[in-house]
Design a protein around this motif. Structure first.
Motif, PDB file in Angstrom:
ATOM      1  N   SER A 185      -4.055   8.343   4.534  1.00  0.00           N
ATOM      2  CA  SER A 185      -4.944   7.279   4.062  1.00  0.00           C
ATOM      3  C   SER A 185      -4.510   5.904   4.559  1.00  0.00           C
ATOM      4  O   SER A 185      -5.329   4.992   4.670  1.00  0.00           O
ATOM      5  CB  SER A 185      -5.000   7.277   2.532  1.00  0.00           C
ATOM      6  OG  SER A 185      -3.743   6.860   1.980  1.00  0.00           O
ATOM      7  N   ILE A 186      -3.222   5.742   4.885  1.00  0.00           N
ATOM      8  CA  ILE A 186      -2.771   4.432   5.336  1.00  0.00           C
ATOM      9  C   ILE A 186      -3.401   4.058   6.675  1.00  0.00           C
ATOM     10  O   ILE A 186      -3.604   2.877   6.971  1.00  0.00           O
ATOM     11  CB  ILE A 186      -1.226   4.375   5.428  1.00  0.00           C
ATOM     12  CG1 ILE A 186      -0.791   2.912   5.591  1.00  0.00           C
ATOM     13  CG2 ILE A 186      -0.699   5.247   6.573  1.00  0.00           C
ATOM     14  CD1 ILE A 186       0.694   2.687   5.433  1.00  0.00           C
ATOM     15  N   ILE A 187      -3.726   5.060   7.491  1.00  0.00           N
ATOM     16  CA  ILE A 187      -4.377   4.774   8.774  1.00  0.00           C
ATOM     17  C   ILE A 187      -5.770   4.194   8.519  1.00  0.00           C
ATOM     18  O   ILE A 187      -6.168   3.199   9.112  1.00  0.00           O
ATOM     19  CB  ILE A 187      -4.450   6.038   9.635  1.00  0.00           C
ATOM     20  CG1 ILE A 187      -3.042   6.473  10.050  1.00  0.00           C
ATOM     21  CG2 ILE A 187      -5.336   5.807  10.867  1.00  0.00           C
ATOM     22  CD1 ILE A 187      -2.988   7.730  10.893  1.00  0.00           C
ATOM     23  N   VAL A 188      -6.503   4.816   7.575  1.00  0.00           N
ATOM     24  CA  VAL A 188      -7.840   4.335   7.234  1.00  0.00           C
ATOM     25  C   VAL A 188      -7.755   2.916   6.650  1.00  0.00           C
ATOM     26  O   VAL A 188      -8.514   2.035   7.027  1.00  0.00           O
ATOM     27  CB  VAL A 188      -8.521   5.282   6.239  1.00  0.00           C
ATOM     28  CG1 VAL A 188      -9.895   4.753   5.846  1.00  0.00           C
ATOM     29  CG2 VAL A 188      -8.625   6.672   6.824  1.00  0.00           C
ATOM     30  N   TYR A 189      -6.797   2.736   5.738  1.00  0.00           N
ATOM     31  CA  TYR A 189      -6.658   1.435   5.082  1.00  0.00           C
ATOM     32  C   TYR A 189      -6.323   0.321   6.087  1.00  0.00           C
ATOM     33  O   TYR A 189      -6.972  -0.732   6.094  1.00  0.00           O
ATOM     34  CB  TYR A 189      -5.560   1.541   4.016  1.00  0.00           C
ATOM     35  CG  TYR A 189      -5.188   0.235   3.376  1.00  0.00           C
ATOM     36  CD1 TYR A 189      -6.073  -0.440   2.551  1.00  0.00           C
ATOM     37  CD2 TYR A 189      -3.926  -0.323   3.583  1.00  0.00           C
ATOM     38  CE1 TYR A 189      -5.727  -1.651   1.953  1.00  0.00           C
ATOM     39  CE2 TYR A 189      -3.558  -1.514   2.976  1.00  0.00           C
ATOM     40  CZ  TYR A 189      -4.473  -2.175   2.173  1.00  0.00           C
ATOM     41  OH  TYR A 189      -4.126  -3.365   1.588  1.00  0.00           O
ATOM     42  N   HIS A 240      -2.793  -6.257  15.523  1.00  0.00           N
ATOM     43  CA  HIS A 240      -4.189  -6.603  15.250  1.00  0.00           C
ATOM     44  C   HIS A 240      -5.196  -5.607  15.815  1.00  0.00           C
ATOM     45  O   HIS A 240      -6.288  -5.457  15.275  1.00  0.00           O
ATOM     46  CB  HIS A 240      -4.504  -7.998  15.808  1.00  0.00           C
ATOM     47  CG  HIS A 240      -3.648  -9.087  15.250  1.00  0.00           C
ATOM     48  ND1 HIS A 240      -3.751  -9.514  13.948  1.00  0.00           N
ATOM     49  CD2 HIS A 240      -2.657  -9.826  15.805  1.00  0.00           C
ATOM     50  CE1 HIS A 240      -2.867 -10.472  13.728  1.00  0.00           C
ATOM     51  NE2 HIS A 240      -2.197 -10.682  14.839  1.00  0.00           N
ATOM     52  N   LYS A 241      -4.857  -4.949  16.912  1.00  0.00           N
ATOM     53  CA  LYS A 241      -5.827  -4.075  17.571  1.00  0.00           C
ATOM     54  C   LYS A 241      -5.927  -2.721  16.870  1.00  0.00           C
ATOM     55  O   LYS A 241      -4.933  -2.198  16.362  1.00  0.00           O
ATOM     56  CB  LYS A 241      -5.436  -3.873  19.035  1.00  0.00           C
ATOM     57  CG  LYS A 241      -5.611  -5.102  19.898  1.00  0.00           C
ATOM     58  CD  LYS A 241      -5.091  -4.877  21.302  1.00  0.00           C
ATOM     59  CE  LYS A 241      -5.852  -3.779  22.021  1.00  0.00           C
ATOM     60  NZ  LYS A 241      -5.376  -3.622  23.407  1.00  0.00           N
ATOM     61  N   SER A 242      -7.111  -2.156  16.906  1.00  0.00           N
ATOM     62  CA  SER A 242      -7.332  -0.849  16.314  1.00  0.00           C
ATOM     63  C   SER A 242      -6.496   0.206  17.030  1.00  0.00           C
ATOM     64  O   SER A 242      -6.309   0.163  18.253  1.00  0.00           O
ATOM     65  CB  SER A 242      -8.815  -0.474  16.407  1.00  0.00           C
ATOM     66  OG  SER A 242      -9.012   0.901  16.099  1.00  0.00           O
ATOM     67  N   TYR A 287       0.833  -1.209   0.000  1.00  0.00           N
ATOM     68  CA  TYR A 287       0.000   0.000   0.000  1.00  0.00           C
ATOM     69  C   TYR A 287       0.868   1.260   0.000  1.00  0.00           C
ATOM     70  O   TYR A 287       0.585   2.219  -0.731  1.00  0.00           O
ATOM     71  CB  TYR A 287      -0.924   0.002   1.214  1.00  0.00           C
ATOM     72  CG  TYR A 287      -1.905   1.164   1.208  1.00  0.00           C
ATOM     73  CD1 TYR A 287      -3.078   1.089   0.459  1.00  0.00           C
ATOM     74  CD2 TYR A 287      -1.641   2.329   1.916  1.00  0.00           C
ATOM     75  CE1 TYR A 287      -3.966   2.149   0.418  1.00  0.00           C
ATOM     76  CE2 TYR A 287      -2.525   3.395   1.891  1.00  0.00           C
ATOM     77  CZ  TYR A 287      -3.689   3.311   1.142  1.00  0.00           C
ATOM     78  OH  TYR A 287      -4.563   4.363   1.112  1.00  0.00           O
ATOM     79  N   GLU A 288       1.929   1.278   0.827  1.00  0.00           N
ATOM     80  CA  GLU A 288       2.800   2.453   0.875  1.00  0.00           C
ATOM     81  C   GLU A 288       3.402   2.725  -0.498  1.00  0.00           C
ATOM     82  O   GLU A 288       3.431   3.879  -0.970  1.00  0.00           O
ATOM     83  CB  GLU A 288       3.908   2.238   1.908  1.00  0.00           C
ATOM     84  CG  GLU A 288       3.423   2.264   3.344  1.00  0.00           C
ATOM     85  CD  GLU A 288       4.556   2.113   4.347  1.00  0.00           C
ATOM     86  OE1 GLU A 288       5.673   2.569   4.034  1.00  0.00           O
ATOM     87  OE2 GLU A 288       4.329   1.548   5.428  1.00  0.00           O
ATOM     88  N   GLY A 289       3.909   1.663  -1.144  1.00  0.00           N
ATOM     89  CA  GLY A 289       4.471   1.845  -2.476  1.00  0.00           C
ATOM     90  C   GLY A 289       3.424   2.262  -3.486  1.00  0.00           C
ATOM     91  O   GLY A 289       3.674   3.143  -4.333  1.00  0.00           O
ATOM     92  N   ILE A 319      -9.223  -0.591   8.345  1.00  0.00           N
ATOM     93  CA  ILE A 319     -10.213  -1.424   7.657  1.00  0.00           C
ATOM     94  C   ILE A 319      -9.758  -2.875   7.623  1.00  0.00           C
ATOM     95  O   ILE A 319     -10.525  -3.799   7.914  1.00  0.00           O
ATOM     96  CB  ILE A 319     -10.466  -0.901   6.226  1.00  0.00           C
ATOM     97  CG1 ILE A 319     -11.193   0.442   6.286  1.00  0.00           C
ATOM     98  CG2 ILE A 319     -11.291  -1.913   5.418  1.00  0.00           C
ATOM     99  CD1 ILE A 319     -11.307   1.124   4.932  1.00  0.00           C
ATOM    100  N   VAL A 320      -8.480  -3.096   7.298  1.00  0.00           N
ATOM    101  CA  VAL A 320      -7.942  -4.462   7.252  1.00  0.00           C
ATOM    102  C   VAL A 320      -7.985  -5.097   8.627  1.00  0.00           C
ATOM    103  O   VAL A 320      -8.353  -6.264   8.791  1.00  0.00           O
ATOM    104  CB  VAL A 320      -6.508  -4.467   6.692  1.00  0.00           C
ATOM    105  CG1 VAL A 320      -5.906  -5.870   6.777  1.00  0.00           C
ATOM    106  CG2 VAL A 320      -6.488  -3.969   5.264  1.00  0.00           C
ATOM    107  N   LYS A 321      -7.608  -4.363   9.669  1.00  0.00           N
ATOM    108  CA  LYS A 321      -7.632  -4.896  11.040  1.00  0.00           C
ATOM    109  C   LYS A 321      -9.053  -5.281  11.428  1.00  0.00           C
ATOM    110  O   LYS A 321      -9.285  -6.293  12.091  1.00  0.00           O
ATOM    111  CB  LYS A 321      -7.085  -3.863  12.028  1.00  0.00           C
ATOM    112  CG  LYS A 321      -5.566  -3.721  11.993  1.00  0.00           C
ATOM    113  CD  LYS A 321      -5.103  -2.705  13.038  1.00  0.00           C
ATOM    114  CE  LYS A 321      -3.597  -2.583  13.086  1.00  0.00           C
ATOM    115  NZ  LYS A 321      -3.153  -1.602  14.098  1.00  0.00           N
TER     116      LYS A 321
END
Length: 430
Positions: free
Chosen positions: A421-425, A359-361, A313-315, A428-430
């Motif tokens: 946006s990486i925080i949101v992404y 794993h935790k938010s 995602y970062e790349g 969501i995955v977690k």
């Protein structure tokens, strides 16, 4: 051994009913976790040349019982409960009477019911069964009473034969405990009451002889391991993002980052946050997880998949920002490179907060609880902004147009939104 008993100044003949009454009293005291000693005496007509148990400890006059207690430490019960939540089973091996041992074990939470005979056994019973039978039944027993030193070695071996992916620890303080301490995966000697022999046979020494310290050490060890995992996850995902950015850009024929950009990212945005993640406090539920097992490593427990999807995602976001700036918004190549550089830098700083837990938010607790990470982020961000706002440096990094240029607000908006946006992404995955 008593044919009589002493009753309010009068010696009476022992009866079976009274003997049973005394045995019941002994059991009653033992069930209160008391170690019971019976007192008796005997009158001799004359002094003997030699005293023997066979001759003189017969026909005694029963005088009474004394119950004494070796109280458990106040924190022992809570520590055993914590260990149980952490997937660590505590087994008691003692020389006490079976009833006394069961009562103490119930008070400590090692067993649920002191009357549950299936969970309590004795050294005498171990003498009647083979090692194979003990291995089959070892998980059944939580309390071993009236044991001899050789029984301890058999118990440890039985546990080791049943638990290939677990670790068997043994505590002891006497010379006779040395063989079992040596046999165990982790032998733990006592620092205060332990003999030099037991300490020498141990893998570690418990300085305060306190079981609670073992549980505290487990918690500290889990915290250290988790922090190493967090730092590894952060660094490898960041580096994967950089490698992917350069690899894909090379395939596409894009000149996306200058060497000075890559060096600055590795020097500033990788180093400080990774060190700060190593200083992260323990997660609230660290002692509610089961043990990792022998076959795990730093990339186990979901760390490797996290590194892959986060690095990709970062790349990907960095490549997207460069494409958007150069081919959609029509910015000059140095400006598109500068935006890719800042995006890759700031996205790693934002991702450092994601890495506080695999794993935790991020928002299950205070996101800014790690003051060292806050300091590292601020320091890294300041050093990045120096390359933008300091004359001369911004020319070397190609970030001149990010200050005062009519397109600067658009550039900063894209960089900031892409970085966050990486925080949101990840959430969501977690």
């Amino acid at each position: 051994n008593c044919d009589y008993y002493y009753d309010n100044g009068e010696i009476k003949e022992m009866t079976e009913d009274y003997r049973q009454k005394l045995l019941d009293a002994n059991d009653s005291m033992a069930r209160q976790a008391l170690r019971v000693l019976a007192m008796a005496f005997k009158f001799l007509d004359q002094e003997a040349d030699e005293y023997t148990s066979e001759e003189h400890e017969r026909g005694l006059i029963y005088a009474g019982m004394v119950g004494e207690i070796d109280p458990e430490r106040p924190e022992a019960k809570a520590s055993i409960a914590t260990a149980k939540d952490a997937g660590i089973r505590t087994v008691m091996i003692t020389g006490d009477h079976q009833i006394t041992a069961a009562a103490i074990a119930e008070r400590l939470g090692i067993i649920d019911d002191s009357n549950d005979e299936s969970a309590v056994t004795t050294g005498a019973y171990l003498d009647t069964i083979s090692d194979e039978e003990l291995a089959d039944k070892v998980e059944q027993f939580s309390v071993y009473a009236r044991v001899a030193p050789e029984h301890k070695v058999r118990i440890v071996k039985a546990w080791q034969s049943k638990t290939h992916n677990k670790v068997v620890a043994m505590t002891g303080d006497g010379v006779n405990d040395a063989p079992s301490l040596k046999q165990a995966d982790i032998g733990i000697g006592m620092g205060i009451t332990g003999t030099e022999v037991s300490k020498g046979a141990s893998d570690m020494v418990l300085a305060d002889d306190n079981f609670a310290t073992i549980v505290t050490a487990v918690e500290e060890g889990r915290k250290v391991f988790a922090n190493i995992q967090k730092a590894v996850q952060f660094l490898l995902s960041a580096n994967l993002g950089e490698v992917m950015t350069l690899f894909i850009a090379t395939i596409l024929g894009w000149q996306i980052l200058e060497p000075i950009h890559i060096l600055w990212i590795n020097l500033v945005t990788d180093t400080f946050p990774a060190i700060a993640l190593g200083l992260e406090g323990p997660e609230a539920d660290v002692m509610e997880h089961k043990p990792r097992g022998r076959k795990t490593n730093l990339l186990s427990g979901g760390v490797l998949p996290a590194i892959i999807y986060q690095g990709i995602y970062e790349g990907g976001i960095t490549l997207f920002v460069f494409w958007l700036a150069k081919y959609r918004l029509g910015f000059e190549l140095p400006d598109a490179e500068a935006m890719a550089f800042l995006t890759l830098s700031f996205i790693q700083l934002a991702h450092a907060y994601n890495s506080r837990s695999v794993h935790k938010s991020l928002f299950q607790s205070n996101p800014f609880a790690n003051k060292w990470l806050n300091i590292a982020t601020i320091a890294s961000a300041a050093l990045l902004l120096v390359t933008v706002f300091v004359p001369g440096l911004n020319d070397a990094f190609g970030t001149v147009h990010l200050v005062g240029d009519p397109n600067a607000p658009m550039m900063w908006t894209v960089v900031i939104l892409a970085s966050l946006s990486i925080i949101v992404y990840v959430e969501i995955v977690k």
